[in-house]
Design a protein around this motif. Sequence first.
Motif, PDB file in Angstrom:
ATOM      1  N   UNK A 167     -18.396  -5.614   9.343  1.00  0.00           N
ATOM      2  CA  UNK A 167     -17.655  -4.373   9.590  1.00  0.00           C
ATOM      3  C   UNK A 167     -17.003  -4.425  10.973  1.00  0.00           C
ATOM      4  N   UNK A 207      -8.236  -4.917  12.206  1.00  0.00           N
ATOM      5  CA  UNK A 207      -7.298  -3.815  11.996  1.00  0.00           C
ATOM      6  C   UNK A 207      -6.725  -3.338  13.322  1.00  0.00           C
ATOM      7  N   UNK A 209     -12.012  -5.949   4.027  1.00  0.00           N
ATOM      8  CA  UNK A 209     -12.336  -5.077   2.900  1.00  0.00           C
ATOM      9  C   UNK A 209     -11.378  -3.907   2.827  1.00  0.00           C
ATOM     10  N   UNK A 210     -11.089  -3.486   1.602  1.00  0.00           N
ATOM     11  CA  UNK A 210     -10.345  -2.241   1.363  1.00  0.00           C
ATOM     12  C   UNK A 210     -10.965  -1.600   0.135  1.00  0.00           C
ATOM     13  N   UNK A 211     -11.370  -0.338   0.272  1.00  0.00           N
ATOM     14  CA  UNK A 211     -11.928   0.416  -0.861  1.00  0.00           C
ATOM     15  C   UNK A 211     -11.036   1.617  -1.073  1.00  0.00           C
ATOM     16  N   UNK A 212     -10.668   1.867  -2.334  1.00  0.00           N
ATOM     17  CA  UNK A 212      -9.705   2.934  -2.562  1.00  0.00           C
ATOM     18  C   UNK A 212      -9.888   3.681  -3.850  1.00  0.00           C
ATOM     19  N   UNK A 213      -9.051   4.669  -4.011  1.00  0.00           N
ATOM     20  CA  UNK A 213      -8.923   5.458  -5.236  1.00  0.00           C
ATOM     21  C   UNK A 213      -7.432   5.490  -5.569  1.00  0.00           C
ATOM     22  N   UNK A 246      -3.739   5.999  -5.709  1.00  0.00           N
ATOM     23  CA  UNK A 246      -2.823   6.653  -4.772  1.00  0.00           C
ATOM     24  C   UNK A 246      -1.812   7.470  -5.570  1.00  0.00           C
ATOM     25  N   UNK A 294      -7.964   4.036 -13.293  1.00  0.00           N
ATOM     26  CA  UNK A 294      -9.263   3.604 -12.740  1.00  0.00           C
ATOM     27  C   UNK A 294      -9.816   4.665 -11.785  1.00  0.00           C
ATOM     28  N   UNK A 299     -11.366   1.249  -6.445  1.00  0.00           N
ATOM     29  CA  UNK A 299     -10.943  -0.149  -6.303  1.00  0.00           C
ATOM     30  C   UNK A 299     -11.589  -0.771  -5.088  1.00  0.00           C
ATOM     31  N   UNK A 303     -15.849   0.319   9.182  1.00  0.00           N
ATOM     32  CA  UNK A 303     -15.440  -0.370   7.959  1.00  0.00           C
ATOM     33  C   UNK A 303     -14.141   0.221   7.450  1.00  0.00           C
ATOM     34  N   UNK A 304     -13.517  -0.533   6.533  1.00  0.00           N
ATOM     35  CA  UNK A 304     -12.406  -0.011   5.764  1.00  0.00           C
ATOM     36  C   UNK A 304     -11.235   0.390   6.629  1.00  0.00           C
ATOM     37  N   UNK A 305     -10.865  -0.503   7.533  1.00  0.00           N
ATOM     38  CA  UNK A 305      -9.792  -0.160   8.441  1.00  0.00           C
ATOM     39  C   UNK A 305      -8.524  -0.977   8.193  1.00  0.00           C
ATOM     40  N   UNK A 306      -8.421  -1.618   7.040  1.00  0.00           N
ATOM     41  CA  UNK A 306      -7.131  -2.201   6.665  1.00  0.00           C
ATOM     42  C   UNK A 306      -6.136  -1.051   6.506  1.00  0.00           C
ATOM     43  N   UNK A 307      -4.851  -1.344   6.546  1.00  0.00           N
ATOM     44  CA  UNK A 307      -3.879  -0.260   6.318  1.00  0.00           C
ATOM     45  C   UNK A 307      -4.221   0.497   5.035  1.00  0.00           C
ATOM     46  N   UNK A 308      -3.952   1.781   5.026  1.00  0.00           N
ATOM     47  CA  UNK A 308      -4.545   2.677   4.039  1.00  0.00           C
ATOM     48  C   UNK A 308      -4.164   2.420   2.592  1.00  0.00           C
ATOM     49  N   UNK A 309      -2.913   2.052   2.351  1.00  0.00           N
ATOM     50  CA  UNK A 309      -2.431   1.949   0.978  1.00  0.00           C
ATOM     51  C   UNK A 309      -2.314   0.484   0.558  1.00  0.00           C
ATOM     52  N   UNK A 310      -3.108   0.113  -0.452  1.00  0.00           N
ATOM     53  CA  UNK A 310      -3.050  -1.248  -1.000  1.00  0.00           C
ATOM     54  C   UNK A 310      -2.279  -1.209  -2.311  1.00  0.00           C
ATOM     55  N   UNK A 320       0.004  -4.244   1.902  1.00  0.00           N
ATOM     56  CA  UNK A 320      -0.600  -3.081   2.550  1.00  0.00           C
ATOM     57  C   UNK A 320       0.478  -2.258   3.245  1.00  0.00           C
ATOM     58  N   UNK A 322      -2.048   1.036  -7.356  1.00  0.00           N
ATOM     59  CA  UNK A 322      -1.867   1.515  -5.984  1.00  0.00           C
ATOM     60  C   UNK A 322      -3.139   2.237  -5.571  1.00  0.00           C
ATOM     61  N   UNK A 323      -3.749   1.787  -4.477  1.00  0.00           N
ATOM     62  CA  UNK A 323      -5.044   2.338  -4.066  1.00  0.00           C
ATOM     63  C   UNK A 323      -4.993   2.844  -2.627  1.00  0.00           C
ATOM     64  N   UNK A 324      -5.396   4.098  -2.453  1.00  0.00           N
ATOM     65  CA  UNK A 324      -5.462   4.707  -1.119  1.00  0.00           C
ATOM     66  C   UNK A 324      -6.892   4.627  -0.620  1.00  0.00           C
ATOM     67  N   UNK A 325      -7.075   4.263   0.624  1.00  0.00           N
ATOM     68  CA  UNK A 325      -8.410   4.133   1.207  1.00  0.00           C
ATOM     69  C   UNK A 325      -9.268   5.364   0.939  1.00  0.00           C
ATOM     70  N   UNK A 326     -10.521   5.107   0.614  1.00  0.00           N
ATOM     71  CA  UNK A 326     -11.443   6.211   0.325  1.00  0.00           C
ATOM     72  C   UNK A 326     -12.819   5.839   0.854  1.00  0.00           C
TER      73      UNK A 326
END
Lengths: 131, 131
Positions: A4, A11, A68-72, A74, A86, A89, B26-33, B93, B127-131
Amino acid sequence: MSTSRRTFIAAAATVAAATSGASAAVNTYPKLAHHVFFWLKNPGSKEDLAKLLAGLKTLTAIETVRGAHFGVPASTEKRDVVDNSYSASEILFFDDLAGQKIYQDHAVHKKFVADCSHLWERVVVYDAMSA
Amino acid sequence: MSTSRRTFIAAAATVAAATSGASAAVNTYPKLAHHVFFWLKNPGSKEDLAKLLAGLKTLTAIETVRGAHFGVPASTEKRDVVDNSYSASEILFFDDLAGQKIYQDHAVHKKFVADCSHLWERVVVYDAMSA
């Protein structure tokens, strides 16, 4: 140091880098991208989604995870080619196949599956090597 | 500076960061994948795959792209949940929805579609937004 921490620093460096200059190159993220999409059994359950996301975030403790990237889904434009069905992600980056194998077999990953697999009805994985 | 330069610097920083120490997050890549998977009409054609990958790499010139990974199926373990039927993958991203919209409407993206869309028979976007 923890994964982390590495993710955070990477980033932060991205932000700093956007204002500096250096020689050009593309496609230099870690080589192996592990994309996973989850469909919850109860897609309307915010509690189940929160449990799944919390479980996913434990995976960054695995030492071979480089990003890492965790999402829902968009709220991008609706288009025929976009699948927004889904629930959550995951993208994890590894340096190589060996790093991904260590992750698959790691106790933290096994605990995530044991704790969370009852939540989802479907999972799709795409493993992509830089090309 | 160009996006490709930013991508390069970010990756170089990732490598450097792996050996340093800093506070955790954690999870600090740009928000939208923006994940895209392509299935070629001629999946056995190395020439078509090369054309598609070359086309994809032009997309990093779009100024709102903050990171990129282009790949082909990795030789990870065969498992029921792994889909390795696609021909090529793309992750881009963006900082936000606005950045993704600029990309969609950008001349470089339109040229890529005009030049390469005859190569594929199917495309799936997540398309996934960080969550």
